[in-house]
Design a protein around this motif. Structure first.
Motif, PDB file in Angstrom:
ATOM      1  N   ILE A  32     -17.443  15.984  23.192  1.00  0.00           N
ATOM      2  CA  ILE A  32     -16.896  17.243  23.704  1.00  0.00           C
ATOM      3  C   ILE A  32     -15.931  17.859  22.699  1.00  0.00           C
ATOM      4  O   ILE A  32     -15.097  17.163  22.121  1.00  0.00           O
ATOM      5  CB  ILE A  32     -16.198  16.986  25.052  1.00  0.00           C
ATOM      6  N   ASN A  33     -16.103  19.157  22.509  1.00  0.00           N
ATOM      7  CA  ASN A  33     -15.250  19.934  21.608  1.00  0.00           C
ATOM      8  C   ASN A  33     -15.307  19.449  20.161  1.00  0.00           C
ATOM      9  O   ASN A  33     -14.353  19.598  19.415  1.00  0.00           O
ATOM     10  CB  ASN A  33     -13.797  19.960  22.107  1.00  0.00           C
ATOM     11  N   THR A  34     -16.435  18.832  19.785  1.00  0.00           N
ATOM     12  CA  THR A  34     -16.637  18.528  18.367  1.00  0.00           C
ATOM     13  C   THR A  34     -17.614  19.571  17.811  1.00  0.00           C
ATOM     14  O   THR A  34     -18.174  20.363  18.559  1.00  0.00           O
ATOM     15  CB  THR A  34     -17.229  17.123  18.161  1.00  0.00           C
ATOM     16  N   HIS A  35     -17.805  19.544  16.513  1.00  0.00           N
ATOM     17  CA  HIS A  35     -18.658  20.530  15.862  1.00  0.00           C
ATOM     18  C   HIS A  35     -20.110  20.096  16.006  1.00  0.00           C
ATOM     19  O   HIS A  35     -20.592  19.254  15.267  1.00  0.00           O
ATOM     20  CB  HIS A  35     -18.251  20.602  14.384  1.00  0.00           C
ATOM     21  N   VAL A  36     -20.795  20.675  16.993  1.00  0.00           N
ATOM     22  CA  VAL A  36     -22.179  20.282  17.270  1.00  0.00           C
ATOM     23  C   VAL A  36     -23.099  21.463  16.998  1.00  0.00           C
ATOM     24  O   VAL A  36     -22.819  22.575  17.430  1.00  0.00           O
ATOM     25  CB  VAL A  36     -22.315  19.862  18.761  1.00  0.00           C
ATOM     26  N   HIS A  37     -24.194  21.207  16.280  1.00  0.00           N
ATOM     27  CA  HIS A  37     -25.178  22.279  16.075  1.00  0.00           C
ATOM     28  C   HIS A  37     -25.826  22.616  17.407  1.00  0.00           C
ATOM     29  O   HIS A  37     -26.096  21.747  18.223  1.00  0.00           O
ATOM     30  CB  HIS A  37     -26.295  21.813  15.136  1.00  0.00           C
ATOM     31  N   ASN A  38     -26.124  23.872  17.581  1.00  0.00           N
ATOM     32  CA  ASN A  38     -26.923  24.297  18.715  1.00  0.00           C
ATOM     33  C   ASN A  38     -28.247  23.520  18.726  1.00  0.00           C
ATOM     34  O   ASN A  38     -28.917  23.413  17.709  1.00  0.00           O
ATOM     35  CB  ASN A  38     -27.209  25.793  18.543  1.00  0.00           C
ATOM     36  N   VAL A  39     -28.577  22.926  19.895  1.00  0.00           N
ATOM     37  CA  VAL A  39     -29.773  22.071  19.930  1.00  0.00           C
ATOM     38  C   VAL A  39     -31.066  22.861  19.714  1.00  0.00           C
ATOM     39  O   VAL A  39     -32.083  22.284  19.365  1.00  0.00           O
ATOM     40  CB  VAL A  39     -29.857  21.245  21.242  1.00  0.00           C
ATOM     41  N   ASP A  40     -31.003  24.176  19.931  1.00  0.00           N
ATOM     42  CA  ASP A  40     -32.181  25.023  19.688  1.00  0.00           C
ATOM     43  C   ASP A  40     -32.142  25.631  18.291  1.00  0.00           C
ATOM     44  O   ASP A  40     -32.976  26.459  17.944  1.00  0.00           O
ATOM     45  CB  ASP A  40     -32.227  26.188  20.690  1.00  0.00           C
ATOM     46  N   GLY A  41     -31.151  25.235  17.509  1.00  0.00           N
ATOM     47  CA  GLY A  41     -30.864  25.930  16.250  1.00  0.00           C
ATOM     48  C   GLY A  41     -32.027  25.976  15.270  1.00  0.00           C
ATOM     49  O   GLY A  41     -32.354  27.029  14.726  1.00  0.00           O
TER      50      GLY A  41
ATOM     51  N   HIS B 160      -6.363  32.224  24.693  1.00  0.00           N
ATOM     52  CA  HIS B 160      -7.423  32.029  25.684  1.00  0.00           C
ATOM     53  C   HIS B 160      -7.330  30.676  26.372  1.00  0.00           C
ATOM     54  O   HIS B 160      -7.252  29.634  25.710  1.00  0.00           O
ATOM     55  CB  HIS B 160      -8.755  32.159  24.938  1.00  0.00           C
ATOM     56  N   ASP B 161      -7.360  30.711  27.691  1.00  0.00           N
ATOM     57  CA  ASP B 161      -7.345  29.478  28.473  1.00  0.00           C
ATOM     58  C   ASP B 161      -8.691  29.314  29.170  1.00  0.00           C
ATOM     59  O   ASP B 161      -8.957  29.992  30.163  1.00  0.00           O
ATOM     60  CB  ASP B 161      -6.204  29.543  29.506  1.00  0.00           C
ATOM     61  N   CYS B 162      -9.512  28.427  28.644  1.00  0.00           N
ATOM     62  CA  CYS B 162     -10.783  28.151  29.322  1.00  0.00           C
ATOM     63  C   CYS B 162     -10.811  26.697  29.763  1.00  0.00           C
ATOM     64  O   CYS B 162     -11.873  26.069  29.844  1.00  0.00           O
ATOM     65  CB  CYS B 162     -11.992  28.465  28.433  1.00  0.00           C
ATOM     66  N   GLY B 163      -9.642  26.124  29.993  1.00  0.00           N
ATOM     67  CA  GLY B 163      -9.601  24.716  30.345  1.00  0.00           C
ATOM     68  C   GLY B 163      -9.985  23.904  29.113  1.00  0.00           C
ATOM     69  O   GLY B 163      -9.560  24.214  28.007  1.00  0.00           O
ATOM     70  N   GLN B 164     -10.797  22.912  29.306  1.00  0.00           N
ATOM     71  CA  GLN B 164     -11.235  22.074  28.190  1.00  0.00           C
ATOM     72  C   GLN B 164     -12.445  22.711  27.510  1.00  0.00           C
ATOM     73  O   GLN B 164     -13.489  22.855  28.138  1.00  0.00           O
ATOM     74  CB  GLN B 164     -11.616  20.690  28.723  1.00  0.00           C
ATOM     75  N   PRO B 165     -12.335  23.095  26.237  1.00  0.00           N
ATOM     76  CA  PRO B 165     -13.531  23.612  25.555  1.00  0.00           C
ATOM     77  C   PRO B 165     -14.573  22.499  25.415  1.00  0.00           C
ATOM     78  O   PRO B 165     -14.227  21.366  25.102  1.00  0.00           O
ATOM     79  CB  PRO B 165     -13.009  24.028  24.179  1.00  0.00           C
ATOM     80  N   ILE B 166     -15.813  22.825  25.653  1.00  0.00           N
ATOM     81  CA  ILE B 166     -16.874  21.811  25.572  1.00  0.00           C
ATOM     82  C   ILE B 166     -17.681  21.974  24.275  1.00  0.00           C
ATOM     83  O   ILE B 166     -17.829  21.047  23.499  1.00  0.00           O
ATOM     84  CB  ILE B 166     -17.839  21.933  26.774  1.00  0.00           C
ATOM     85  N   ASN B 167     -18.179  23.185  24.074  1.00  0.00           N
ATOM     86  CA  ASN B 167     -19.061  23.467  22.947  1.00  0.00           C
ATOM     87  C   ASN B 167     -18.282  24.309  21.952  1.00  0.00           C
ATOM     88  O   ASN B 167     -18.152  25.515  22.110  1.00  0.00           O
ATOM     89  CB  ASN B 167     -20.295  24.218  23.482  1.00  0.00           C
ATOM     90  N   HIS B 168     -17.759  23.654  20.926  1.00  0.00           N
ATOM     91  CA  HIS B 168     -16.828  24.302  20.004  1.00  0.00           C
ATOM     92  C   HIS B 168     -17.415  25.534  19.328  1.00  0.00           C
ATOM     93  O   HIS B 168     -16.845  26.623  19.392  1.00  0.00           O
ATOM     94  CB  HIS B 168     -16.383  23.279  18.956  1.00  0.00           C
TER      95      HIS B 168
ATOM     96  N   TYR C 253     -14.826  17.707  32.985  1.00  0.00           N
ATOM     97  CA  TYR C 253     -13.858  17.405  31.927  1.00  0.00           C
ATOM     98  C   TYR C 253     -12.773  18.457  31.817  1.00  0.00           C
ATOM     99  O   TYR C 253     -12.131  18.599  30.789  1.00  0.00           O
ATOM    100  CB  TYR C 253     -14.571  17.223  30.567  1.00  0.00           C
ATOM    101  N   GLY C 254     -12.543  19.206  32.883  1.00  0.00           N
ATOM    102  CA  GLY C 254     -11.476  20.195  32.860  1.00  0.00           C
ATOM    103  C   GLY C 254     -11.898  21.552  32.352  1.00  0.00           C
ATOM    104  O   GLY C 254     -11.050  22.403  32.079  1.00  0.00           O
ATOM    105  N   ALA C 255     -13.204  21.786  32.227  1.00  0.00           N
ATOM    106  CA  ALA C 255     -13.680  23.046  31.651  1.00  0.00           C
ATOM    107  C   ALA C 255     -13.830  24.143  32.695  1.00  0.00           C
ATOM    108  O   ALA C 255     -14.103  23.875  33.854  1.00  0.00           O
ATOM    109  CB  ALA C 255     -15.034  22.827  30.980  1.00  0.00           C
ATOM    110  N   LYS C 256     -13.643  25.363  32.243  1.00  0.00           N
ATOM    111  CA  LYS C 256     -13.969  26.515  33.068  1.00  0.00           C
ATOM    112  C   LYS C 256     -14.603  27.573  32.174  1.00  0.00           C
ATOM    113  O   LYS C 256     -14.968  27.274  31.044  1.00  0.00           O
ATOM    114  CB  LYS C 256     -12.753  27.030  33.831  1.00  0.00           C
ATOM    115  N   GLU C 257     -14.722  28.777  32.653  1.00  0.00           N
ATOM    116  CA  GLU C 257     -15.567  29.760  31.976  1.00  0.00           C
ATOM    117  C   GLU C 257     -15.006  30.234  30.640  1.00  0.00           C
ATOM    118  O   GLU C 257     -13.802  30.274  30.408  1.00  0.00           O
ATOM    119  CB  GLU C 257     -15.833  30.968  32.876  1.00  0.00           C
ATOM    120  N   ALA C 258     -15.949  30.595  29.772  1.00  0.00           N
ATOM    121  CA  ALA C 258     -15.587  31.256  28.519  1.00  0.00           C
ATOM    122  C   ALA C 258     -16.777  32.085  28.103  1.00  0.00           C
ATOM    123  O   ALA C 258     -17.841  31.548  27.877  1.00  0.00           O
ATOM    124  CB  ALA C 258     -15.296  30.228  27.445  1.00  0.00           C
TER     125      ALA C 258
END
Lengths: 760, 162, 71
Positions: free
Chosen positions: A7-16, A635-643, A706-711
């Protein structure tokens, strides 16, 4: 320090890779054997009875295989608010009358697109033209033409929100200000226009490839209008070229191609031209706002009263939701002792208006945040501190509407204050404008009347440890597939590359309400987390047995290492465990299920994002032209998931919101859009886009995975207001209409000069 | 209308086809040759989704009659990759999230490549100008600029690719 | 003290809240009831939208209060 492995690491888009190598197949690219090409004949009149349609000449054209009109359909009035039958008012191929220029009247299928286009000219339609009305305040007059039978004064739907004693609260105010605003519409302008390929076969099954934000909604709505069982309809939508709120209702491409295919038993493809996309797909709701606000002289907010008319256009669409949300978010993110909102959506003979990223909130903020800035100026107060003293905080209850759990608003004010201070004195002609806002993380409402959980997910673990993740959450470019893979990988304790995401196919994926209202990270994310936890629990049963550890110890999996939480060096390899588990289960794969539906979470949403945006703008006094120089959003989006996804959503939302603020003008004349092309309709270009940095505020949302909300949608809300506020500070102008065009600035400057001359 | 012979090289492969002379180059690329990576997003030569490289120049293929490309060497997004080995600009796009829905990406990649081929050390402003003809509705462009800057800086140099 | 909607019998603490519910629902039965009381639903709604203050709600709330005995 990031406590998460994925979570919140540098991940390539899986469809990339599919997208950057040209392999991604959009509905735009779909070709089926025996496929025909469809084109739609559209009404040239804003309001007319359909007396007769004669397609005989078209049918004689070689290459034309069939023509359909409203008479070939069940005539079902459909709408996405299925629970409220009154609001299901659109036949898409109307039987009796047309209500806006561009409305479909007939559809042709031919062996080539060119022939289908030629055939349109050979269809003869006899209309009885009716008087038309184009503006809401004209449409409510007693003598206005009736657009929908039974809707008196063309009032489609009204929404009312109120709390506190508004009259008393106004009496407590030292200073009251009232303003009128006009907020324009906006085109979604997805890079992929509306597109669908429908194929009906003799088994009575319909397959529809569609560029959509919600395959499940398409399936459900098609079942209703075509008289088919949902289970006999398959909607496939693997790659979608943008949605932005315009692609989760049934549209002409989907409906007409399905009707044609059901008649002709051949696949039919309909792709809108860019012009059709402009004139015949629903737009952002234009709104007229009256706002009266009362505050104390120290800046404490007392009362606000807003009365809003929205231009609903010819049909309801998602306009009823936009009507409610605009009134709700118009109070955001502040505490009001008394608040009243009366919203009226009015039918007119123009392009129907519906949801578009922000869903009524960009309009609400354009009015609210500018008026608040003017009030601060009128009272000589600091605009940030005045906002801060009235802001939401964790635990605040918006009376009767919502309980705010996580809220990082206060920290947002700190960040932007720092940023503005760091800028120092700005050059002549430049100023910074700010705007606060908040947004929902999906809605609690079930107006679609689904019996299914709002989101579901299934996790299946293969013998080699790879994981099949089935979700109904829809990837439209926002990174949903990747976000779901990240949550699954984190929960299960594996890597993103171990996960294969299945989405966009109603035959194989569970139902999900789809990608709108910024709901998927929270709702589908919760479903995925639950499914992955279920699978992990089953897997760990075998590890418990094999490792024979003391009952007081817990096991977990991280980075493919199954281990004792208290003693992480003791454990076993995940892949080995999977093989043993498979044998232990008689060769059956481990399957985990998860789902989520919000319960008792207030009237709107289970969680809210918060932000404060600052935009540095330069205005040329000679030309009135606006140039965006720089921006920062706290910006407060809770826990960022997809950096990477989060940054992309912020920058993308900014570009769309900026367009709403000063570029994307949709002028109508007698119901006709005057600029249905990309030469005259201005979207922001690479040379106009400023830096749009984000300062992430760390909060934890208990309702989110994991504490995430909208962004992604909330970020579309502040920019128009921020640009307006920058203009106010640079030139002293109060711009009450958006998009703010150069001629409007020049006119306002002239009026200001004349007023000042008179004053002398 | 009589069909005419068209010969052109696309992604290193020579093709000979008979077409209606009114056919646009983008239609030949997508419908006749099956390279559907290249997209169309407008009818007014405004959006850049159809951008390809013709004889080294980035061109909106909807603005060119196929016959005008007689004898030309054309590269589309499918031609960037070498049997599974991605071009530096593609890798940079992946690393920087320089696409979201991906519909504009093929055209954007071709504009970026043409820009870097002509100007290997562009300034940030030159990059923005280089992709000004490509509309992206999703990203806001900044991630694309960052990706191009990274290639220009040499971050992908050891994966040298023609 | 609780007030019932004369049409669907739902209950609220204040007559103003019932009035707001009737405006918000706006369906045929609710409209018909208001019109049967010698008011015009649509005129009240439009007045609410085009004038500051709360006059329409107050007018309807008073009628709702009077009707409570008959429910």
């Amino acid at each position: 320090m990031n406590k998460y492995a994925v979570i919140n690491t540098h991940v390539h888009n899986v469809d990339g890779i599919a997208k950057v190598t040209g392999r991604a197949t959009y509905t735009f690219d779909v070709k089926l054997p025996g496929m025909l090409y469809g084109k739609i004949l559209r009404s040239p009149h804003p309001h007319a009875k359909i007396l007769n349609i004669d397609a005989s000449r078209a049918l004689k054209l070689p290459g034309v295989i069939g023509v359909v009109t409203g008479k070939d359909t069940l005539g079902v009035k459909q709408g996405i608010w299925r629970r409220y039958k009154d609001l299901c008012d659109e036949q898409i191929l109307p039987v009796d009358k047309v209500r806006y220029i561009g409305e479909p009247v007939a559809a042709v299928a031919a062996v080539t697109e060119e022939i289908a286009e030629q055939a349109l000219d050979l269809i003869d339609v006899e209309y009885e033209v009716l008087p038309a009305v184009f503006e809401p305040l004209d449409a409510i007059k007693k003598d206005a033409p009736e657009i929908h039978e039974g809707f008196e004064r063309n009032i489609n739907v009204t929404r009312h929100i109120e709390w506190g004693d508004v009259e008393t609260a106004f009496e407590e105010a030292d200073y009251i200000r009232e303003d009128w605003f006009k907020c324009g519409g906006q085109a979604h302008m997805c890079m992929e226009t509306r597109a669908a390929v429908s194929s009906y076969t003799p088994e009575g099954k319909l397959t529809v490839y569609s560029s959509t934000q919600s395959p499940y909604y398409m399936q459900g709505l098609l079942a209703g209008v075509l008289g088919l069982k949902e289970g006999n309809i398959r909607v496939i939508s693997h790659y979608v070229g943008g949605g932005f709120g315009g692609k989760f209702e049934l549209d002409g491409a989907i409906f007409c191609s399905a009707v044609l295919s059901m008649k002709l038993f051949r696949p039919v493809k309909i792709v809108y031209t860019r012009e059709e996309d402009f004139i015949a797909t629903k737009r952002r709701t234009p709104m007229y706002y009256y706002v009266r606000t009362g505050v104390k002289k120290d800046g404490t907010f007392c009362a606000r009263e807003a009365k809003v008319f929205t231009n609903g256009g010819a049909y309801t669409g998602m306009g009823a939701t936009a009507l409610y949300l605009t009134g709700f978010f118009h109070s955001f993110p502040y505490r009001w002792r008394g608040y009243r909102y009366d919203g009226y959506r009015v039918y007119t003979n123009t392009l129907p208006s519906t949801s578009m990223r922000g869903f009524g909130a960009p309009q609400a903020m354009f009015c609210s945040e500018q008026q608040i800035e003017w009030i601060a100026a009128d009272l000589g107060l600091d605009p940030i501190e005045m906002r801060r003293k009235n802001g939401h905080y964790p635990g605040y209850e918006v009376p009767g509407q919502a309980t705010i759990a996580s809220c990082g608003l206060d920290q947002c004010f700190d960040e932007i204050q720092k940023w503005i201070k760091g800028k120092g004195k700005l050059p002549e002609g430049r100023a910074i404008g700010i705007s606060a806002c908040g947004f929902m993380s999906g809605g609690i409402f079930n107006w679609f009347d689904t019996p299914y959980s709002f989101s579901s997910a299934v996790v299946t673990i293969n013998q080699d440890g790879t994981v099949e993740l089935y979700v109904g959450a829809q990837e439209i470019g926002q990174g949903s597939n990747t976000t779901m893979a990240i949550i699954c990988a984190e929960t299960l304790g594996v890597k993103v590359e171990d996960i294969k995401v299945h989405s966009g196919d109603t035959d194989h994926c569970p139902a999900d309400l789809g990608a709108w209202g910024s709901r998927q990270t929270l709702m589908a994310g919760n479903a995925v987390k639950m499914a992955a936890e279920d699978a992990k629990k089953q897997l760990l049963e075998f590890a418990q047995a094999k490792m024979g550890i003391n009952i007081v110890y817990d096991l977990d999996i991280k980075n493919r290492w199954v281990h004792i939480v208290a003693r992480p060096e003791r454990g076993m390899d995940y892949f080995e465990l999977v093989k043993e588990a498979l044998r232990g289960k008689d060769g059956q794969r481990i399957v985990g299920r998860g789902y989520y539906t919000p319960h008792r979470k207030g009237m709107i949403s289970p969680a809210y994002s918060y932000m404060l945006q600052g935009v540095e703008v330069e205005i040329d006094r000679e030309t009135g032209k606006i140039k965006l120089i720089d921006s920062l959003t706290a910006h407060d989006c809770g826990q960022p998931i997809n950096h990477l996804g989060l940054i992309g959503q912020l920058e993308g939302a900014f570009s769309m919101a900026a367009g709403y603020g000063y570029l994307e003008y949709m002028p109508y004349e007698d119901g006709k859009l005057m600029n249905p092309n990309l030469v005259d309709y201005k979207v922001i270009r690479a040379t106009e886009m400023p830096e749009a940095a984000v300062a992430e505020i760390d909060t934890y949302e208990p309702e989110g995975p994991y504490g995430a909300k909208e962004a992604g949608e909330g970020l579309t809300n502040p920019t128009a207001a921020a640009i307006g506020n920058a203009i106010f500070h640079a030139l002293g102008l109060q711009m009450k209409e958006c998009p703010i065009r150069p001629e409007m600035i020049l006119k306002a400057l002239k009026e200001k000069e004349e007023k000042e001359k008179e004053g002398k | 209308m009589e069909k005419k012979l068209l010969r052109l090289t696309v992604n290193g492969q020579e093709y000979e086809i008979y077409i209606n002379p009114k056919t646009l180059l983008v239609e030949v690329i997508r419908d006749y040759l099956g390279f559907t990576g290249t997209k169309r997003g407008c009818d007014t030569v405004s959006c850049g989704a159809c951008t390809v490289i013709i004889n080294g120049m980035s061109v909106k293929s909807c603005s060119v009659l196929a016959m005008q490309a007689e004898g030309a060497k054309i590269t589309t997004v499918e031609g960037l990759e070498d049997k599974g080995k991605l071009h530096p600009i593609q890798k940079a796009f992946l690393d920087h999230g320089a696409y979201q829905c991906g519909f504009c990406a093929p055209g954007m990649l071709m504009s970026a490549k043409a820009l870097l081929d002509e100007n290997p050390n562009p300034t940030t402003w030159e990059i923005r100008e280089g992709i000004e003809g490509n509309i992206c509705r999703c990203t806001g462009y900044n991630s694309i600029v960052r990706a191009v800057e990274a290639v220009a800086k040499g971050n992908y140099r050891e994966e040298h690719h023609e | 003290m609780s007030f019932k909607c004369p049409v669907c019998k739902k209950e609220w603490n204040a007559s103003l809240q019932v009035a707001r519910h009737m405006f918000g629902t706006g369906d045929k039965p609710h409209k018909a009831w208001v019109d049967s009381q010698g008011l015009s639903f649509i005129d009240l709604m439009i007045e609410q939208a085009t004038t500051p203050g709360n006059k329409s709600y107050v007018t309807l709330a008073e009628i709702i209060e009077k009707a409570q005995d008959k429910l």
